[in-house]
Enzyme design. Structure first.
Site, mmCIF file in Angstrom:
data_model
loop_
_atom_site.group_PDB
_atom_site.id
_atom_site.type_symbol
_atom_site.label_atom_id
_atom_site.label_comp_id
_atom_site.label_asym_id
_atom_site.label_seq_id
_atom_site.Cartn_x
_atom_site.Cartn_y
_atom_site.Cartn_z
ATOM 1 N N ASP A 1 0.871 -1.181 0.000
ATOM 2 C CA ASP A 1 0.000 0.000 0.000
ATOM 3 C C ASP A 1 0.902 1.224 0.000
ATOM 4 O OD1 ASP A 1 -2.352 1.659 0.357
ATOM 5 O OD2 ASP A 1 -1.731 1.880 2.438
ATOM 6 N N SER A 2 0.303 2.381 -0.211
ATOM 7 C CA SER A 2 1.067 3.622 -0.167
ATOM 8 C C SER A 2 1.600 3.888 1.250
ATOM 9 C CB SER A 2 0.177 4.770 -0.601
ATOM 10 O OG SER A 2 -0.991 4.803 0.209
ATOM 11 N N CYS B 1 -4.263 -1.025 -2.106
ATOM 12 C CA CYS B 1 -4.384 0.425 -2.218
ATOM 13 C C CYS B 1 -5.330 0.701 -3.376
ATOM 14 C CB CYS B 1 -3.006 1.031 -2.497
ATOM 15 S SG CYS B 1 -3.032 2.806 -2.781
ATOM 16 N N GLU C 1 -5.763 9.049 9.801
ATOM 17 C CA GLU C 1 -4.420 8.838 10.371
ATOM 18 C C GLU C 1 -4.237 9.587 11.681
ATOM 19 O OE1 GLU C 1 -1.091 8.968 7.771
ATOM 20 O OE2 GLU C 1 -2.037 7.622 6.331
ATOM 21 N N CYS D 1 -11.362 3.585 -0.480
ATOM 22 C CA CYS D 1 -10.038 4.001 -0.010
ATOM 23 C C CYS D 1 -9.761 3.218 1.265
ATOM 24 C CB CYS D 1 -10.034 5.502 0.270
ATOM 25 S SG CYS D 1 -8.514 6.072 1.074
ATOM 26 N N HIS E 1 -8.437 3.947 3.925
ATOM 27 C CA HIS E 1 -8.595 4.645 5.203
ATOM 28 C C HIS E 1 -10.052 4.813 5.632
ATOM 29 C CE1 HIS E 1 -4.459 5.568 4.412
ATOM 30 N NE2 HIS E 1 -4.349 6.365 5.453
HETATM 31 N N1 DGL Z 1 -4.086 3.805 0.250
HETATM 32 C C1 DGL Z 1 -4.671 4.911 -0.475
HETATM 33 C C2 DGL Z 1 -5.916 4.406 -1.216
HETATM 34 O O1 DGL Z 1 -6.550 3.432 -0.840
HETATM 35 C C3 DGL Z 1 -5.050 6.053 0.455
HETATM 36 C C4 DGL Z 1 -3.865 6.830 0.952
HETATM 37 C C5 DGL Z 1 -3.094 7.523 -0.154
HETATM 38 O O2 DGL Z 1 -3.626 8.463 -0.775
HETATM 39 O O3 DGL Z 1 -1.989 7.116 -0.398
HETATM 40 O O4 DGL Z 1 -6.281 4.985 -2.190
#
Ligand code: DGL
Length: 277
Positions: free
Chosen positions: A23-24, A86, A165, A197, A199
């Site tokens: 993931d990012s 992600c 976060e 997303c 989050h």
């Molecule tokens: N993990 C990213 C997503 O699901 C969210 C966080 C980011 O923008 O890197 O799109």
């Protein structure tokens, strides 16, 4: 993967190998949580690209480049399947990864879309995600491919990422942001909303507060874990016994990942190893 001069091992996937997840940053831990719950015997290797997060505000080209690098790192660990945990990467680079990797690749968009189609009763589905995910149109395409008659309403909610976060998931700031972002979706009469997303599951209570309990929320973490299980089973790669190990790698200092990660993993992240980029 030989593109861009990166050579990764192409050994065929074996049952004893780990599941690779990237993931990012931290968000993909919501998917890891579900994989751990559903497949207690699988080893997991996770990479969070914490040095370059967020991806959701970046261009498709940059996201694709980062995705290739992340995949190459995990392939090097000898994985049997790659989970792109992600939404932003799944939205813009899944095809590229599928074409180039010697292991199966599972993204989060198709499982989420499938679940939304299963749940909607009135055929009006909302999708929220990062700017990259919404601009890509990937959810709309996936939903339309499954059910062309759907009415789909989308909205980028970039502030939800830092709110999650920060742990600000149910205070007046979160409610104000949710009211603003979700107003048009509420007017459209959707009965199902895809949390597109990693989050956003943390903000589920506030989203329900704003939209009302009649709107079903689809969190693709659980459905992605099911897709992983199906894929491993069909390829005879699923492990049914033995203890497991879960290792976390990050591209920046691990302290914040360890601290905030527990919110997303639902249990303490004991340690994480920093890798150089
Ligand atoms: N993990 C990213 C997503 O699901 C969210 C966080 C980011 O923008 O890197 O799109």
């Amino acid at each position: 993967m030989r593109r861009r001069g990166r050579v990764a091992p192409t050994a065929s996937p074996a049952r004893g190998h780990a599941i690779g997840v990237f993931d990012s940053g931290i968000g993909g831990l919501t998917v890891v949580q579900q994989i751990m719950r559903l497949m207690p015997h699988e080893d997991i290797v996770y990479l969070g690209d914490t040095a370059r997060t967020p991806y959701g505000t970046k261009s498709p080209e940059t996201i694709a480049r980062y995705a290739v690098e992340n995949a190459a790192f995990l392939l090097d660990k000898g994985i049997k399947l790659l989970v792109v945990a992600c939404n932003s990467v799944s939205a813009v680079a899944l095809d590229l990864l599928e074409q180039e990797l010697p292991v199966p690749v599972v993204g989060v968009i198709e499982p989420g879309a499938r679940e939304a189609v299963r749940r909607t009763r009135n055929g009006k589905v909302g999708v929220i995600g990062t700017e990259a995910t919404i601009a890509s149109g990937a959810y709309t395409r996936a939903l339309k491919a499954l059910a062309p008659q759907l009415e789909i309403y989308t909205r980028a909610c970039p502030l939800f990422v830092p709110l999650a976060e920060e742990g600000w998931t149910d205070n007046e700031v979160a409610i104000a942001a949710a009211r603003r972002y979700l107003a048009s979706l509420k007017r459209s009469g959707i009965d199902t909303l895809v949390l597109g997303c990693t989050h956003y599951p943390l903000l589920a209570p506030v989203i329900t507060k704003v939209l009302g309990p009649q709107v079903r929320l689809v969190d693709s973490a659980g459905t992605t874990a099911q897709a992983v299980q199906r894929c491993l089973f069909s390829r005879k790669l699923l492990r049914n016994n033995g203890s497991r190990s879960v290792s976390f790698f990050v591209t920046d200092a691990p302290e914040r990942f360890i601290k905030v990660g527990s919110l997303f993993l639902g249990q303490p992240v004991e340690s994480a190893v920093r890798i150089e980029r």
